[in-house]
Design an enzyme around this catalytic site. Structure first.
Site, PDB file in Angstrom:
ATOM      1  N   HIS A  14      43.687  25.214  67.183  1.00 18.68           N
ATOM      2  CA  HIS A  14      43.226  24.596  68.593  1.00 18.68           C
ATOM      3  C   HIS A  14      42.916  22.858  68.155  1.00 18.68           C
ATOM      4  O   HIS A  14      42.500  22.171  69.217  1.00 18.68           O
ATOM      5  CB  HIS A  14      42.032  25.514  69.044  1.00 18.68           C
ATOM      6  CG  HIS A  14      41.544  25.111  70.554  1.00 18.68           C
ATOM      7  ND1 HIS A  14      40.463  24.594  70.761  1.00 18.68           N
ATOM      8  CD2 HIS A  14      42.206  25.063  71.689  1.00 18.68           C
ATOM      9  CE1 HIS A  14      40.295  24.107  72.107  1.00 18.68           C
ATOM     10  NE2 HIS A  14      41.419  24.699  72.654  1.00 18.68           N
TER      11      HIS A  14
ATOM     12  N   HIS B  59      35.387  18.014  79.926  1.00 27.01           N
ATOM     13  CA  HIS B  59      36.198  18.818  78.777  1.00 27.01           C
ATOM     14  C   HIS B  59      35.761  18.205  77.492  1.00 27.01           C
ATOM     15  O   HIS B  59      36.141  19.073  76.203  1.00 27.01           O
ATOM     16  CB  HIS B  59      37.716  18.344  79.086  1.00 27.01           C
ATOM     17  CG  HIS B  59      38.497  19.303  78.062  1.00 27.01           C
ATOM     18  ND1 HIS B  59      39.216  19.158  76.951  1.00 27.01           N
ATOM     19  CD2 HIS B  59      38.689  20.928  78.533  1.00 27.01           C
ATOM     20  CE1 HIS B  59      39.873  20.159  76.641  1.00 27.01           C
ATOM     21  NE2 HIS B  59      39.647  21.268  77.319  1.00 27.01           N
TER      22      HIS B  59
ATOM     23  N   ARG C 103      29.828  22.942  81.033  1.00 22.66           N
ATOM     24  CA  ARG C 103      30.780  22.862  82.156  1.00 22.66           C
ATOM     25  C   ARG C 103      30.764  24.263  82.958  1.00 22.66           C
ATOM     26  O   ARG C 103      30.817  24.545  83.996  1.00 22.66           O
ATOM     27  CB  ARG C 103      31.936  22.220  82.160  1.00 22.66           C
ATOM     28  CG  ARG C 103      32.984  22.278  83.358  1.00 22.66           C
ATOM     29  CD  ARG C 103      34.111  21.613  83.087  1.00 22.66           C
ATOM     30  NE  ARG C 103      35.221  22.014  81.945  1.00 22.66           N
ATOM     31  CZ  ARG C 103      35.724  23.029  81.844  1.00 22.66           C
ATOM     32  NH1 ARG C 103      36.019  23.899  83.052  1.00 22.66           N
ATOM     33  NH2 ARG C 103      36.517  23.232  80.559  1.00 22.66           N
TER      34      ARG C 103
ATOM     35  N   ARG D 119      48.053  30.211  75.355  1.00 21.73           N
ATOM     36  CA  ARG D 119      48.235  30.817  76.421  1.00 21.73           C
ATOM     37  C   ARG D 119      48.797  30.116  77.716  1.00 21.73           C
ATOM     38  O   ARG D 119      48.159  28.956  78.079  1.00 21.73           O
ATOM     39  CB  ARG D 119      46.888  31.516  76.840  1.00 21.73           C
ATOM     40  CG  ARG D 119      47.028  32.493  77.806  1.00 21.73           C
ATOM     41  CD  ARG D 119      45.736  33.091  78.046  1.00 21.73           C
ATOM     42  NE  ARG D 119      45.428  34.245  76.633  1.00 21.73           N
ATOM     43  CZ  ARG D 119      44.109  34.126  76.476  1.00 21.73           C
ATOM     44  NH1 ARG D 119      43.242  33.323  76.933  1.00 21.73           N
ATOM     45  NH2 ARG D 119      43.816  34.920  75.447  1.00 21.73           N
TER      46      ARG D 119
ATOM     47  N   TYR E  42      41.452  15.031  82.859  1.00 26.15           N
ATOM     48  CA  TYR E  42      40.517  15.877  82.142  1.00 26.15           C
ATOM     49  C   TYR E  42      39.639  14.835  81.436  1.00 26.15           C
ATOM     50  O   TYR E  42      40.061  13.669  80.941  1.00 26.15           O
ATOM     51  CB  TYR E  42      40.925  16.757  80.828  1.00 26.15           C
ATOM     52  CG  TYR E  42      41.638  18.127  81.479  1.00 26.15           C
ATOM     53  CD1 TYR E  42      41.735  18.820  80.555  1.00 26.15           C
ATOM     54  CD2 TYR E  42      42.188  18.168  82.706  1.00 26.15           C
ATOM     55  CE1 TYR E  42      42.077  20.281  80.952  1.00 26.15           C
ATOM     56  CE2 TYR E  42      42.663  19.464  82.866  1.00 26.15           C
ATOM     57  CZ  TYR E  42      42.719  20.537  82.022  1.00 26.15           C
ATOM     58  OH  TYR E  42      43.208  21.625  82.600  1.00 26.15           O
TER      59      TYR E  42
ATOM     60  N   ASN F  83      41.952  29.381  89.061  1.00 25.63           N
ATOM     61  CA  ASN F  83      41.123  29.897  88.142  1.00 25.63           C
ATOM     62  C   ASN F  83      40.937  31.435  88.152  1.00 25.63           C
ATOM     63  O   ASN F  83      40.990  32.119  87.153  1.00 25.63           O
ATOM     64  CB  ASN F  83      39.950  29.211  88.413  1.00 25.63           C
ATOM     65  CG  ASN F  83      39.722  27.704  87.941  1.00 25.63           C
ATOM     66  OD1 ASN F  83      40.766  27.318  87.462  1.00 25.63           O
ATOM     67  ND2 ASN F  83      38.539  27.136  88.622  1.00 25.63           N
TER      68      ASN F  83
ATOM     69  N   ARG G  14      48.579  21.995  73.572  1.00 23.26           N
ATOM     70  CA  ARG G  14      49.441  22.111  74.946  1.00 23.26           C
ATOM     71  C   ARG G  14      49.865  20.739  75.239  1.00 23.26           C
ATOM     72  O   ARG G  14      49.095  19.498  74.899  1.00 23.26           O
ATOM     73  CB  ARG G  14      48.231  22.391  76.082  1.00 23.26           C
ATOM     74  CG  ARG G  14      47.496  23.653  76.161  1.00 23.26           C
ATOM     75  CD  ARG G  14      46.881  23.957  77.457  1.00 23.26           C
ATOM     76  NE  ARG G  14      45.882  25.159  77.313  1.00 23.26           N
ATOM     77  CZ  ARG G  14      46.165  26.508  77.320  1.00 23.26           C
ATOM     78  NH1 ARG G  14      47.586  26.621  77.608  1.00 23.26           N
ATOM     79  NH2 ARG G  14      45.749  27.524  77.163  1.00 23.26           N
TER      80      ARG G  14
END
Length: 706
Positions: free
Chosen positions: A452, A610, A582, A422, A485, A65, A392
């Site tokens: 997204h 998530h 979160r 990214r 997730y 992280n 992703r």
């Protein structure tokens, strides 16, 4: 798309208390709030109630992280300082003040991290037979270690001298290196060299005997004389460099895919934003490193013990289930089991025609829902088109291969691949080329915006017309992440939602300026304004005497100034507002006269929370939205995001049940107070993750026995 500013005409109204809602004291700095989140991860590593291997994982997560945080966020702060840009956010801090706060906080956290590993977790693992030790402590015969070095390690090492005519070598991002000080007895002078620890091609920890691990760098250091024959080894130590990994790609590039590839190559050469050095390093070596790398002291972090402990995942995966949480296997959603015939795969289309279905990951299976949805469409001769967004996805995902198969069967296959996701750019480039070669339509979205949104649209011919089968998710279509997730996916045949998602795909692949939709909310043109309108309407209902009115929201991050100010204004009516955030939270709850009716909690535990859920309760009206967007300027202004309403009463109840359990969690939950401090709840009587696993198994058993 239409001008974002056209849909952002809200003004900062004076609060009822007379306190300006632009007061910097009402906003927490985004970067420092993120460090608070990573501190919660560190606290889990320090939690003696957790199994040892899980604590080891949290140590690794903390490091990885932090790496990304420096690569992107801290790099951005450095850019502002270098450009002499006084870019203050709502919190009022200058970039230099933010950088100083980051440095002080990370140094304290690094020290705790080192203590947790070196003084607590590593010794306790050793008691359980898992040893992480030096060569000398391993008990292995020296000849065994030397043979391993000669056969497995030595062939891939490349020592690089530093001195006259030999400049300091380029150090790649996140690479671990040994810096060595040498003495040449012939010339009677000192020299220096760098040796990269080749953990990209070799395991970071050498398992010299079963469950006994030696750090790769320790094996190398023990045999430095083999790399520098005839030289005396004066001293050696470890260092690690983190570089700016963010990049900008012009959307005007004629070949966007090639432009992204070029930028990926340039990413290796980003500016240094962090230098980690062993706390035991020779002061002269340390001074020279700072000079060679041209870094300031504020960029240097002295680390006790081992560096780069993100590699602890290797040991965590070495096979000790007795030191881990019991394995969790997602089950097929009960709705899908009912829809399929016994012993067959679920008929997704029949299930969706019967009513909307909500699938909750990782409790319920991604394979038997999302992947089954697409694979059934590929095999169905009545399916005309399959359209999907990819932000992703994993290398082992069945989704993109299914889309390739659809194109090969002559169906219209459309994939919106976000090349600028990214750290997933290379994978997305690979999938883009594979899809294009199969004849699928591949697009990369709208210039200037990242896509997204998470959506799959299947167009099927039925009885002389077509029907839209739509799936909208809160998370990426990533098979591996779907086991870790926490996310929701809505499967629906609602004609309005289907048409609106079809319109979104047409905008992504072609040209257009979509109008505000009747049901879905789409950023950047139509999301902030309707969400703020919901906040205002709920506050008005409460002020008018509806004391059942309330707002409950669950998200990853809350940063957007206008949304925060709208929540502050709503709280001044006394409206109860419960926020489950979160990660980053820039809102300050409990401030007298401003946010006394707002609570902020954060769940960080076994699964990564998530999902984004936005709920507004007014009398008999209960409104729920789920989707891809956090409440951040980047999501609302510079990304294509999608929120969908959930209308079916039983599905609303599912969402509310999850919200209630998150807010009731007193095992893996923290509360934010008006002094900006996060305090962990200590009851340990309820855990949302444990409760939902148990409920999922109970429901699956009930269906199986029906």
């Amino acid at each position: 798309m239409t001008d974002v500013a056209e849909h952002q005409t809200e003004t900062d109204e004076a609060p009822r208390t007379g306190r300006e809602l632009t007061d910097p004291d009402l906003f927490i700095n985004r970067e420092l709030s993120w460090l608070d989140f990573n501190d919660r991860v560190l606290q889990l590593a320090e939690d003696e109630h957790l199994p040892l291997i899980e604590r080891l994982k949290f140590l690794a997560i903390f490091v990885t992280n932090l790496d990304e945080f420096f690569q992107i966020r801290v790099a951005g702060v450095h850019d502002q300082i270098d450009a002499r840009v006084d870019a203050r956010g709502p919190d009022g801090l200058t970039p230099a003040e933010v950088l100083e706060g980051i440095h002080d906080t990370v140094r304290r956290q690094d020290a705790r991290h080192a203590r947790a590993f070196g003084q607590v977790i590593s010794p306790e693992l050793a008691e359980q037979g898992v040893r992480i030790v030096s060569c000398d402590e391993s008990g292995a015969p020296p000849e065994t270690i030397e043979r391993h070095f000669r056969e497995q390690i030595f062939p891939v090492l490349t020592p690089l001298a530093v001195g006259a005519g030999r400049p300091f070598p380029y150090i790649s991002d996140l690479s671990l290196s040994l810096i060595v000080r040498l003495h040449d007895p012939d010339s009677d002078q000192d020299d220096f060299a760098r040796v990269k620890v080749p953990k990209e091609v070799l395991p970071r920890f050498v398992e010299i005997t079963k469950d006994t691990f030696i750090p790769l760098e320790d094996v190398i250091a023990r045999h430095l004389d083999a790399l520098f024959p005839g030289m005396e080894i004066v001293s050696h130590d470890l260092f690690r460099v983190t570089r700016d990994a963010d990049f900008e790609v012009s959307d005007e590039a004629n070949d966007l895919l090639r432009a992204v590839e070029d930028e990926l190559r340039r990413r290796r050469f980003g500016e240094v934003v962090r230098l980690e050095v062993s706390a035991s390093m020779d002061p002269e070596l340390r001074t020279r490193l700072l000079d060679w790398l041209d870094v300031d002291e504020v960029q240097v972090y002295d680390v006790e013990g081992l560096l780069d402990l993100g590699d602890l995942w290797q040991i965590a995966g070495s096979g000790r289930p007795d030191l881990s949480w019991p394995k969790w296997n997602p089950v097929t959603s009960p709705g899908l089991v009912k829809a399929g015939n016994s012993g067959s795969k679920p008929d997704m289309f029949a299930m969706m025609r019967a009513g909307d279905v909500l699938v909750h990951f990782p409790y319920q299976s991604f394979t038997s829902s999302v992947e089954r949805f697409v694979s059934q469409a590929v095999d169905d001769p009545n399916v005309l088109a399959i359209k999907m967004t990819v932000y992703r996805t994993s290398d082992d995902s069945a989704l993109v291969p299914s889309l390739i198969a659809a194109a090969e069967k002559g169906k219209q296959a459309v994939c919106m691949v976000e090349l600028k996701a990214r750290f997933d750019e290379r994978r997305n480039i690979h999938w883009s080329r594979a899809l294009e070669e199969a004849g699928a339509h591949v697009v990369h979205g709208i210039p200037g915006l990242k896509t997204h949104a998470k959506a799959i649209l299947i167009v099927r011919r039925e009885r002389g017309t077509v029907r839209h089968y739509t799936m909208i998710g809160t998370g990426n279509f990533h098979a591996r992440n779907a086991r870790l997730y926490e996310d929701f996916g809505l499967f629906t045949t609602d004609p309005e939602i289907g048409e609106e998602v079809a319109s979104l795909f047409n905008t992504l692949t072609g040209y257009g300026h979509p109008e505000p939709q009747a049901k879905t909310l789409v950023a950047p043109t139509w999301m902030r304004k309707p969400l703020i309108a919901q906040i205002e309407q709920t506050a008005k209902a409460y002020a008018d005497g509806d004391h059942s009115a309330r707002i409950v929201m669950k998200m990853n991050s809350l940063v957007d100034r206008k949304v925060i100010q709208a929540l502050y204004e709503a709280a001044q009516t006394g409206l109860p507002i419960a926020l489950n955030v979160r990660g980053i939270c820039c809102l300050v709850p409990g401030v007298p006269g401003v946010s006394e009716s707002i609570t902020v909690e954060s769940v960080v535990g076994r699964f990564l929370e998530h999902s984004r859920i936005y709920s507004f309760h007014r009398g008999d009206e209960h409104i729920y939205y789920i989707g891809s967007a956090d409440l951040m300027p980047r999501n609302l202004d510079t990304r294509v995001e999608l929120l969908t309403p959930v209308d079916a009463p039983e599905l609303k109840s599912e969402l509310q049940d999850t919200l209630d359990r998150c807010l009731a969690d007193d095992t893996f939950s923290w509360i934010l107070d008006d002094e900006r401090n996060w305090t962990r709840k200590t009851g340990r009587t309820r855990s949302v993750h444990q409760e939902l696993m148990e409920r999922t198994l109970e429901r699956a058993a009930a269906v199986a026995n029906a």
